[in-house]
Scaffold this motif. Structure first.
Motif, PDB file in Angstrom:
ATOM      1  N   ALA A  30       0.776  -1.337   0.076  1.00 49.99           N
ATOM      2  CA  ALA A  30      -0.225  -0.134   0.001  1.00 49.99           C
ATOM      3  C   ALA A  30       0.638   1.344   0.048  1.00 49.99           C
ATOM      4  O   ALA A  30       0.326   2.283  -0.232  1.00 49.99           O
ATOM      5  N   ASP A  31       2.252   1.123   0.166  1.00 47.78           N
ATOM      6  CA  ASP A  31       2.972   2.378   0.380  1.00 47.78           C
ATOM      7  C   ASP A  31       4.319   1.805  -0.051  1.00 47.78           C
ATOM      8  O   ASP A  31       5.076   1.325   0.527  1.00 47.78           O
ATOM      9  N   HIS A  32       4.609   1.885  -1.401  1.00 42.18           N
ATOM     10  CA  HIS A  32       5.716   1.444  -2.199  1.00 42.18           C
ATOM     11  C   HIS A  32       7.246   1.890  -1.753  1.00 42.18           C
ATOM     12  O   HIS A  32       8.187   1.283  -1.983  1.00 42.18           O
ATOM     13  N   ALA A  33       6.985   3.112  -0.996  1.00 42.68           N
ATOM     14  CA  ALA A  33       8.233   3.860  -0.598  1.00 42.68           C
ATOM     15  C   ALA A  33       8.606   3.327   0.854  1.00 42.68           C
ATOM     16  O   ALA A  33       9.917   3.622   1.251  1.00 42.68           O
ATOM     17  N   ALA A  34       7.872   2.649   1.532  1.00 43.90           N
ATOM     18  CA  ALA A  34       7.820   2.287   2.710  1.00 43.90           C
ATOM     19  C   ALA A  34       9.278   1.448   3.159  1.00 43.90           C
ATOM     20  O   ALA A  34       9.823   1.350   4.087  1.00 43.90           O
ATOM     21  N   GLY A  35       9.296   0.427   2.306  1.00 48.05           N
ATOM     22  CA  GLY A  35      10.586  -0.303   2.145  1.00 48.05           C
ATOM     23  C   GLY A  35      11.695   0.332   2.353  1.00 48.05           C
ATOM     24  O   GLY A  35      12.834   0.104   3.360  1.00 48.05           O
ATOM     25  N   ARG A  36      12.328   1.209   1.264  1.00 50.47           N
ATOM     26  CA  ARG A  36      13.289   2.108   1.294  1.00 50.47           C
ATOM     27  C   ARG A  36      13.510   2.657   2.509  1.00 50.47           C
ATOM     28  O   ARG A  36      14.452   3.047   3.184  1.00 50.47           O
ATOM     29  N   ARG A  37      12.311   3.573   3.170  1.00 53.43           N
ATOM     30  CA  ARG A  37      12.492   4.452   4.206  1.00 53.43           C
ATOM     31  C   ARG A  37      13.080   3.567   5.342  1.00 53.43           C
ATOM     32  O   ARG A  37      13.982   3.712   6.208  1.00 53.43           O
ATOM     33  N   ALA A  47      23.657  -5.311   4.182  1.00 51.92           N
ATOM     34  CA  ALA A  47      22.556  -5.636   3.471  1.00 51.92           C
ATOM     35  C   ALA A  47      22.242  -4.637   2.555  1.00 51.92           C
ATOM     36  O   ALA A  47      22.307  -3.598   2.709  1.00 51.92           O
ATOM     37  N   ILE A  48      21.950  -5.196   1.267  1.00 49.76           N
ATOM     38  CA  ILE A  48      21.691  -4.346   0.169  1.00 49.76           C
ATOM     39  C   ILE A  48      19.952  -4.497   0.046  1.00 49.76           C
ATOM     40  O   ILE A  48      19.498  -5.521   0.083  1.00 49.76           O
ATOM     41  N   TYR A  49      19.253  -3.336  -0.237  1.00 52.29           N
ATOM     42  CA  TYR A  49      18.109  -3.265  -0.558  1.00 52.29           C
ATOM     43  C   TYR A  49      17.547  -3.402  -1.828  1.00 52.29           C
ATOM     44  O   TYR A  49      18.267  -3.077  -2.709  1.00 52.29           O
ATOM     45  N   LEU A  50      16.701  -4.238  -1.709  1.00 51.07           N
ATOM     46  CA  LEU A  50      15.942  -4.550  -3.473  1.00 51.07           C
ATOM     47  C   LEU A  50      14.233  -4.421  -3.478  1.00 51.07           C
ATOM     48  O   LEU A  50      13.602  -4.527  -2.346  1.00 51.07           O
ATOM     49  N   ASP A  51      13.987  -3.461  -4.306  1.00 51.09           N
ATOM     50  CA  ASP A  51      12.824  -3.251  -4.343  1.00 51.09           C
ATOM     51  C   ASP A  51      11.750  -4.029  -5.402  1.00 51.09           C
ATOM     52  O   ASP A  51      11.964  -4.261  -6.447  1.00 51.09           O
TER      53      ASP A  51
END
Length: 289
Positions: A30-37, A47-51
Motif C-alpha cells: 500500500a506504500d511502495h516507498a515504505a521499504g526503502r525508508r 544488507a543491500i536493499y532490493l525493491d
C-alpha cells in the motif's frame, strides 16, 4: 550452507566471516516507498536493499499481473550487479511474515542459486537477538560477479513455473492442483482490495499463507506444516501442486513452507490472480470452493 531458514544467531555468526550476501526486501503493497525508508532508517549490517516494484518485477502491461516475473536474463544481470556468485551464502529478510523474503528466495532458486535462506522471523527477530543496526546504504560489488555469468546462471530456469495458458488448460484436463495463498475472504470473493475482479481460479484450494507462521513471524515446525498441507492436499503429491496468490508473492510463501515441510517440487504460477482476472474470458469462481 543454508538453503531454507536461518536464525538471527546463525546470521550474526556468519557475517563475522566472508562469503555472505544479505538482501533487505521490506515492502508495503500500500506504500511502495515504505521499504526503502525502513532500510535507510536501519538494516542488518552489509544488507543491500532490493525493491519489489522497481527491481524484482518486469514492466506491467495491464495483462501480466501486478508483479510480473522479470526475464531470467534480466534478473541474472541484476543479481550479478549485487555481487552474487557461485558459493556465496545469500540471506533474505523482510519485516512481515517473510512473504517478500520467500519471494526473493524463490527467484534466487529459480536463477539457480542454491545457497539462499530466509531469516526466520525477519527484521524483528534480528532486533530481538540484539543484532547490530546499520544505516549506511550498501551497493553490490561487480568485481567478482562475472563468475556467476561464467557458471551459466540464468541460462535456464531452475525452479518450475506454469503460465496462464497451462492453468486454463488444467480446468479442462486436470493435471495439477492449484493452491491459492490469499486470505479466505479474498479467495471467496467477498472482498478484493488489490485487483478489479473478486473471486478465485475455479477448482483452486485455499491456504492463506499467514497460516505458515507463528504469532512472532517465525515459521511453524516442519512437522506441523507437513500435517497441515497434507490435510489440505488429500494425497496430491507436491509435484502436482501449483501455487498462486494475488501477484505471485505470497504464493512463494506457501511453496517455501512446503519445501520446509519436506514436500518438495511444487510449482509457481507467477502471474497469479492479478494476471488471471485481467482477461474477462477466463472463468472466475466465488464462494468456499
Amino acid at each position: 550452507m543454508f538453503d531454507l531458514l536461518i536464525s538471527a544467531a546463525q546470521l550474526r555468526e556468519g557475517l563475522a566471516g566472508p562469503g555472505w550476501l544479505v538482501f533487505d526486501v521490506r515492502h508495503d503493497l500500500a506504500d511502495h516507498a515504505a521499504g526503502r525508508r525502513a532500510y535507510e532508517a536501519g538494516h542488518v549490517p552489509g544488507a543491500i536493499y532490493l525493491d519489489h516494484e522497481l527491481q524484482l518485477a518486469a514492466p506491467k502491461t495491464g495483462s501480466n499481473g501486478r508483479h510480473p516475473l522479470p526475464a531470467l536474463a534480466d534478473f541474472a544481470a541484476l543479481m550479478r550487479a549485487q555481487g552474487l556468485r557461485p558459493g556465496i551464502q545469500a540471506v533474505v529478510y523482510d519485516a512481515g511474515n517473510s512473504m517478500f523474503a520467500a519471494h526473493l528466495w524463490w527467484m534466487l532458486r529459480w536463477l539457480g542459486h542454491e545457497n539462499v535462506a530466509v531469516l526466520d522471523g525477519g527484521w524483528q527477530a534480528w532486533l530481538a537477538a540484539g543484532g547490530a543496526v546499520e544505516t549506511r546504504v550498501n551497493t553490490g560489488s561487480v568485481t567478482e560477479a562475472q563468475a556467476l555469468q561464467d557458471r551459466g546462471y540464468g541460462s535456464a530456469p531452475a525452479m518450475p513455473a506454469v503460465d496462464a495458458a497451462a492453468v486454463l488448460a488444467n480446468l479442462e484436463a486436470p493435471a495439477f492442483t492449484v493452491v491459492d495463498a490469499r486470505a479466505a475472504n479474498r479467495y471467496r470473493g467477498e472482498v478484493e482490495p488489490m485487483d478489479p475482479v473478486a473471486g478465485h481460479i475455479p477448482g483452486a484450494l485455499n491456504r492463506p499463507n499467514s497460516l505458515n507462521v507463528e504469532s512472532d513471524g517465525r515459521f511453524k515446525p516442519p512437522a506441523a506444516l507437513r500435517a497441515e498441507f497434507e490435510a489440505l492436499l488429500g494425497g496430491v503429491s507436491a509435484a502436482d501442486v501449483v501455487h498462486q496468490c494475488g501477484s505471485g508473492i505470497t504464493a512463494c510463501h506457501n511453496l517455501f513452507a512446503m519445501e520446509l515441510a519436506g514436500l518438495k517440487g511444487s510449482r509457481l504460477y507467477p502471474g497469479s490472480w492479478s494476471e488471471w482476472c485481467s482477461d474477462p474470458g477466463r472463468p472466475v469462481a466465488r464462494g468456499a470452493g
